[in-house]
Design a protein around this motif. Sequence first.
Motif, mmCIF file in Angstrom:
data_model
loop_
_atom_site.group_PDB
_atom_site.id
_atom_site.type_symbol
_atom_site.label_atom_id
_atom_site.label_comp_id
_atom_site.label_asym_id
_atom_site.label_seq_id
_atom_site.Cartn_x
_atom_site.Cartn_y
_atom_site.Cartn_z
ATOM 1 N N THR A 108 41.956 51.462 39.020
ATOM 2 C CA THR A 108 43.128 51.003 38.270
ATOM 3 C C THR A 108 44.041 52.171 37.922
ATOM 4 O OG1 THR A 108 41.875 49.153 37.336
ATOM 5 C CG2 THR A 108 43.888 49.823 36.171
ATOM 6 N N HIS A 109 43.427 53.289 37.550
ATOM 7 C CA HIS A 109 44.200 54.491 37.210
ATOM 8 C C HIS A 109 45.043 54.949 38.400
ATOM 9 C CE1 HIS A 109 45.176 58.531 35.836
ATOM 10 N NE2 HIS A 109 44.536 59.030 36.888
ATOM 11 N N TYR A 110 44.439 55.036 39.573
ATOM 12 C CA TYR A 110 45.175 55.532 40.744
ATOM 13 C C TYR A 110 46.200 54.512 41.233
ATOM 14 C CZ TYR A 110 41.954 59.430 40.855
ATOM 15 O OH TYR A 110 41.235 60.559 40.513
ATOM 16 N N GLU A 111 45.897 53.233 41.095
ATOM 17 C CA GLU A 111 46.889 52.211 41.445
ATOM 18 C C GLU A 111 48.121 52.327 40.550
ATOM 19 O OE1 GLU A 111 47.288 49.862 43.687
ATOM 20 O OE2 GLU A 111 45.433 50.145 44.813
ATOM 21 N N LYS A 112 47.889 52.609 39.256
ATOM 22 C CA LYS A 112 49.017 52.775 38.331
ATOM 23 C C LYS A 112 49.839 53.999 38.702
ATOM 24 C CE LYS A 112 50.073 53.024 33.367
ATOM 25 N NZ LYS A 112 50.852 54.273 33.400
ATOM 26 N N LEU A 113 49.152 55.123 39.001
ATOM 27 C CA LEU A 113 49.868 56.319 39.434
ATOM 28 C C LEU A 113 50.621 56.061 40.736
ATOM 29 C CD1 LEU A 113 47.412 59.309 38.815
ATOM 30 C CD2 LEU A 113 49.570 58.837 37.638
ATOM 31 N N GLY A 114 49.978 55.360 41.656
ATOM 32 C CA GLY A 114 50.625 55.040 42.923
ATOM 33 C C GLY A 114 51.873 54.208 42.721
ATOM 34 N N ASP A 115 51.810 53.269 41.806
ATOM 35 C CA ASP A 115 52.970 52.429 41.505
ATOM 36 C C ASP A 115 54.111 53.272 40.945
ATOM 37 O OD1 ASP A 115 54.204 49.695 40.967
ATOM 38 O OD2 ASP A 115 54.185 50.558 38.955
ATOM 39 N N GLU A 116 53.796 54.167 40.013
ATOM 40 C CA GLU A 116 54.832 55.009 39.400
ATOM 41 C C GLU A 116 55.500 55.902 40.436
ATOM 42 O OE1 GLU A 116 52.730 57.077 36.386
ATOM 43 O OE2 GLU A 116 52.610 55.355 35.019
ATOM 44 N N LYS A 117 54.701 56.500 41.294
ATOM 45 C CA LYS A 117 55.268 57.416 42.290
ATOM 46 C C LYS A 117 56.025 56.658 43.375
ATOM 47 C CE LYS A 117 51.893 61.089 41.472
ATOM 48 N NZ LYS A 117 52.861 62.054 40.900
ATOM 49 N N ALA A 118 55.571 55.478 43.738
ATOM 50 C CA ALA A 118 56.289 54.676 44.726
ATOM 51 C C ALA A 118 57.677 54.289 44.213
ATOM 52 C CB ALA A 118 55.482 53.425 45.076
ATOM 53 N N VAL A 119 57.745 53.872 42.956
ATOM 54 C CA VAL A 119 59.043 53.498 42.374
ATOM 55 C C VAL A 119 59.943 54.728 42.255
ATOM 56 C CG1 VAL A 119 60.165 52.643 40.276
ATOM 57 C CG2 VAL A 119 58.150 51.481 41.169
#
Length: 328
Positions: A108-119
Motif C-alpha cells: 500500500t505504501h509503494y502504491e501510494k508513492l507510485g500514485d504521487e509520482k505518476a501524477v
Amino acid sequence: MIPFTVLRKDKIPEITERLVATYREVESLNHLAHCPLPNYEVVVSCIEDLKEILYPGYRRREFLHWENVTFYVGSLVDRLHDRLRSQIARALCHAAGDDFTCTPEQRTHYEKLGDEKAVAFLEQLPELRRILALDAQAAYEGDPACKSLDEVIFCYPGFEAVTIYRLAHLLHELGVPLIPRMMTEWAHSRTGIDIHPGAKIGKHFFIDHGTGVVIGETCEIGNHVKIYQGVTLGALSFPTDAEGKLIRGLKRHPTIEDRVVIYANATILGGETVIGHDCVIGSSVWLTSSVPPYTTVTMEKPRLRMRGKNGDELQPVVKEVGAASEPT
C-alpha cells in the motif's frame, strides 16, 4: 518432417533440470520469489501512449479534431496513470529491497508513492510539449535537408531519442528508479543514440543523424547546442575507493555551454571539462581539457597518400576538407 518417434524429446527433462539448477548457482541472473519487477512491455506501451499524447495525429489515431481530442487524450492520460502508478510502485519496492517479503502494508505504501509520482510526472507534460516544440524547431533550422516540422516528428532519430530522454529525465528527477533507464535504452536500441536519463540538457537541442552518440549520466548541456553522429560526451576515468570499487555519484562527464556545435565523431571526456559557449568542436577531435568561449577546435588536416599498381606515388585528385566542415 522428422517423425516424432525419432525426435530426442527424452533429453528435454534433463536439460530443464540442469537449467533450473543454475538458478540457484547463479542467483544474480534470476528474480524468483520476489514481488514483480517493472514490466518491460508495459513500460514500452507507456512510451507509445506518451508519444501519442505529445504528438497527437502523428501516431496511431487518425482523424483527430478539436471536438474529440479532449476525450481521446483524457482516456490515454487515465490509462497512463494506472499503468505508471503500478510500474513505479514496483520499481520503488525493488530499489528499497522490500520486494522479497513485501507485506500488504508495504505494498500500500509503494502504491501510494507510485500514485504521487505518476501524477507529478503527468502534470509536467504540458510544459514538456513546449520544450519539445523548440527541439523540433532546432532540427528544422539546423538541417537544410529538412522540409518541414512534420518530417522532424516522423523521420528524425535524434528527435525521437531526445523525446524519450526528456520523458525519462522527468521520472529520474522525481526519484523513480530503473524505469527511466528502461526507457532510454529502448530508445537507444531504436535510434543508436545513448542518452542517460540523468544528463541535464537545455532547450533547442538537436542531434543530427545521430547514430553512435553517447551522452553520459552527469553531462550538462546548455541551450541551442547541436551535435552530430558519433559524438561521445563521456567519462575520462572511473575513480575507485580503497577497496577498488567504483565511487558513484561524482561528476564524470563534461559540461557543454550554450550555442556549441560538435561535429561527427568528436570525443569529449571528463567531469572537469567545460566547453565554453559559442565554441565549434571539429570532427574526430579528442578533448580532455576545457576550451574557452568562442573557440574553434579542429584536428590538423590529414594528408592523403595514394599509390598505383606499381607502387608509384600518385597525386590525390580529392580536395582536403576542413575538420569543421558541416556534413550534408
